[in-house]
Design an enzyme around this catalytic site. Structure first.
Site, PDB file in Angstrom:
ATOM      1  CB  THR A 109      -0.857   0.009   1.286  1.00  0.00           C
ATOM      2  OG1 THR A 109      -1.534  -1.221   1.364  1.00  0.00           O
ATOM      3  CG2 THR A 109      -1.809   1.166   1.312  1.00  0.00           C
ATOM      4  N   GLY A 111      -8.039  -6.413   2.315  1.00  0.00           N
ATOM      5  CA  GLY A 111      -7.143  -6.136   3.436  1.00  0.00           C
ATOM      6  C   GLY A 111      -7.619  -4.971   4.289  1.00  0.00           C
TER       7      GLY A 111
HETATM    8  N1  GLY Z   1      -1.963  -3.534   3.209  1.00  0.00           N
HETATM    9  C1  GLY Z   1      -2.700  -3.861   2.066  1.00  0.00           C
HETATM   10  C2  GLY Z   1      -3.339  -5.145   2.081  1.00  0.00           C
HETATM   11  O1  GLY Z   1      -2.955  -6.014   2.871  1.00  0.00           O
HETATM   12  O2  GLY Z   1      -4.260  -5.359   1.332  1.00  0.00           O
END
Ligand code: GLY
Length: 231
Positions: free
Chosen positions: A143, A172
């Site tokens: 991200t 997520g």
């Molecule tokens: N941090 C992004 C995800 O795990 O989807």
């Protein structure tokens, strides 16, 4: 008369190469110019994330990673200290998911998902892109995000192509308020990393709460990282 204090920070995601910091620098410079032109915090944060979504070296927008079925599904969210929050999940074939989340923040909804989120974006005229033709240059990264202070409001913006190789249907932390991001009168928080762990720890909200108790950002960051020591 002293000017307003303006702050913008951007990250290219857990696992991203420091050699790509020219991309985050560019996102911050463009966001800062917008802030200097009186653009509100939420808009500046989303515009900074747009730069990262358009850079295939980062896992968001056009750099999004593929799932096990070869498809791309993107999540994005934004929030400001006016309690405006909007998110999209499992969005596909839209160039800048962050701006769709911004549109959701201005609507009566808080989170739109899947085909219906895509349809919403198309109805609002957002630019489409054929994700099956997109090749991510961001293997192993996560991200992207930006946090902003415009002199009166804080804002956070977050966008992801998710975890590469995950099964279809998986979502997520990014579109979940208080997990991937949070903003309020005490500051703005954006997370990056393993979405399931970030969600279980309610990471962004608990970090924000520390800021509200007067903990410094550096100490809050170190405390939040300690929740993941065994992950
Ligand atoms: N941090 C992004 C995800 O795990 O989807």
């Amino acid at each position: 008369m002293p000017g307003k204090q303006l702050i913008i920070l951007a990250h290219g995601g857990a696992g991203s190469d420091n050699a790509h910091s020219d991309g985050t620098d560019r996102a911050c410079l463009i966001g800062l110019k917008l802030l200097q032109a009186q653009t509100p915090a939420l808009e500046a944060a989303c515009r900074a994330v747009e730069i990262l979504e358009d850079d295939p070296r980062f896992n968001a927008g056009t750099g999004s990673r593929k799932r096990t079925d070869g498809s791309v599904r993107m999540d994005a969210a934004c929030m400001d200290s006016n309690q405006r929050f909007g998110a999209v999940s499992a969005l596909q074939h839209i160039k800048n998911p962050i701006h769709v989340s911004r549109a959701v923040a201005d609507s009566k909804y808080r989170l739109l998902t899947g085909e219906d989120a895509h349809q919403y974006a198309v109805e609002l005229g957002f630019e489409k892109v054929d994700m099956t033709r997109v090749e991510s240059n961001a293997p192993g990264t996560d991200t992207v995000g930006a946090v902003v202070f415009d002199g009166s409001q804080f804002a956070a913006a977050l966008s992801t192509g998710g975890t590469g190789g995950s099964r279809p249907g998986r979502v997520g932390d990014v579109p979940l308020i208080g997990c991937g991001l949070y903003a309020g009168e005490h500051g703005a928080v954006c997370a990056t990393g393993h979405g399931e762990s970030i969600t279980l720890n309610l990471t962004a909200y608990r970090t924000y709460e520390m800021l509200g108790r007067g903990v410094t950002p550096q100490e809050a960051l170190e405390a939040a990282l300690s929740w993941f020591e065994d992950a």
